[in-house]
Design a protein around this motif. Sequence first.
Motif, mmCIF file in Angstrom:
data_model
loop_
_atom_site.group_PDB
_atom_site.id
_atom_site.type_symbol
_atom_site.label_atom_id
_atom_site.label_comp_id
_atom_site.label_asym_id
_atom_site.label_seq_id
_atom_site.Cartn_x
_atom_site.Cartn_y
_atom_site.Cartn_z
ATOM 1 N N PRO A 183 15.228 -20.319 74.192
ATOM 2 C CA PRO A 183 15.433 -18.940 73.750
ATOM 3 C C PRO A 183 14.126 -18.358 73.225
ATOM 4 N N LEU A 184 13.931 -17.072 73.488
ATOM 5 C CA LEU A 184 12.706 -16.367 73.104
ATOM 6 C C LEU A 184 12.959 -15.503 71.879
ATOM 7 N N VAL A 185 12.084 -15.632 70.882
ATOM 8 C CA VAL A 185 12.102 -14.749 69.719
ATOM 9 C C VAL A 185 10.827 -13.929 69.773
ATOM 10 N N ILE A 186 10.968 -12.605 69.878
ATOM 11 C CA ILE A 186 9.805 -11.741 70.083
ATOM 12 C C ILE A 186 9.892 -10.542 69.150
ATOM 13 N N ALA A 187 8.747 -10.147 68.600
ATOM 14 C CA ALA A 187 8.713 -9.076 67.607
ATOM 15 C C ALA A 187 8.698 -7.710 68.271
ATOM 16 N N PRO A 210 17.851 -28.727 79.791
ATOM 17 C CA PRO A 210 18.901 -29.135 78.844
ATOM 18 C C PRO A 210 18.872 -28.340 77.545
ATOM 19 N N TRP A 211 17.749 -27.680 77.252
ATOM 20 C CA TRP A 211 17.629 -26.911 76.013
ATOM 21 C C TRP A 211 18.100 -25.471 76.171
ATOM 22 N N GLY A 212 18.333 -25.030 77.383
ATOM 23 C CA GLY A 212 18.805 -23.665 77.606
ATOM 24 C C GLY A 212 19.144 -23.439 79.057
ATOM 25 N N GLY A 213 20.387 -23.023 79.318
ATOM 26 C CA GLY A 213 20.809 -22.828 80.695
ATOM 27 C C GLY A 213 20.553 -21.438 81.226
#
Length: 335
Positions: A183-187, A210-213
């Motif tokens: 998952p991306l967290v962007i300002a 496996p960490w994000g589909g």
Amino acid sequence: MTSLQSVRFSILDRSRVRQGQSHPAALRDTVEFAQLAERWGYHRFWVSEHHSVPGVAGSAPTVLAAAVAAATERIRVGTGGVMLPNHQPLVVAEQFGVLESLFPGRIDMGLGRSVGFTGGIRRALGHDREAADDFDTQLTELLGYFTDGRDGVHAWPAEGLRVPAFLLAIGSGAERAARFGLPLVIAAAHGEDAMVRSIEQYRTDFRPTPWGGAPTVIVSASVVVADSAEQARRLLMPEAWSAAYSRTRGEFPALLPPEAIDPATMTERERRLFDESMRGQLAGTEDTVAAGLERLLERTDADEILVHTSTYDRAAKLESHRRLARLAGLARIPT
């Protein structure tokens, strides 16, 4: 397209210190804030990592996250983020393994690439500026400890646990998040067009792991809900001045009351940086903020909004978050 009433809202709190306040008091404020955020219906509560910063008390995010998780019952708790170049991946995996073991199903592992603010801090941490260049290797090692270890080393109790990992986008962060399937967290900052392009590229390039589909986008934004535009502006001034001060003097100070901030006394560079920090904020009345959030969601189709707001007036900050929760329909908030 995501609507204001359907998107998740979460909080990032940096444990900002106010003029005349002690660092321990700022940390206790963070824990109390998390309890209120849970009551108001926010989805996550994240804490940050800053070292040797006079105006920020949050220097040990996993320790503070443990205190927050112990003081709450349902809200997800995590870091926004642990700056991986400052640490050994094994230690980070162990810390999150302990957190997840104690608070199962509630822990988030937000990760960043920043290094210490000054050369002295980097030396004290035992890592130089070039440590950030090895981030891909560090991240691969960290994630590996949650599966089957690395080179015969096991990060108990992390191995076998599923702690969601999130990547904070700085520089090439969006590309990296897509490549690692995170998952991306962007300002949401002044360069909104650049942010939108990064999000679009992230969704295009995303590779399931496996960490994000599927791609997940969390947009971080400063949001202030007040009775008027002028009141909202005054609430934003302390953080804007603190940011300008840090960029001209190399030190993030405690938050000043707005009446102590006089733009007329600033240097030309300080005034420019102050004005830049004041622009692009989602601030004003409920109607103004709602319209701004709808525009942001229309452009980004974000899955979640991560609110980070620092003010000198703590009561006004809490009231702003309470009103935002009601505006977004997060919970049954009394008027």
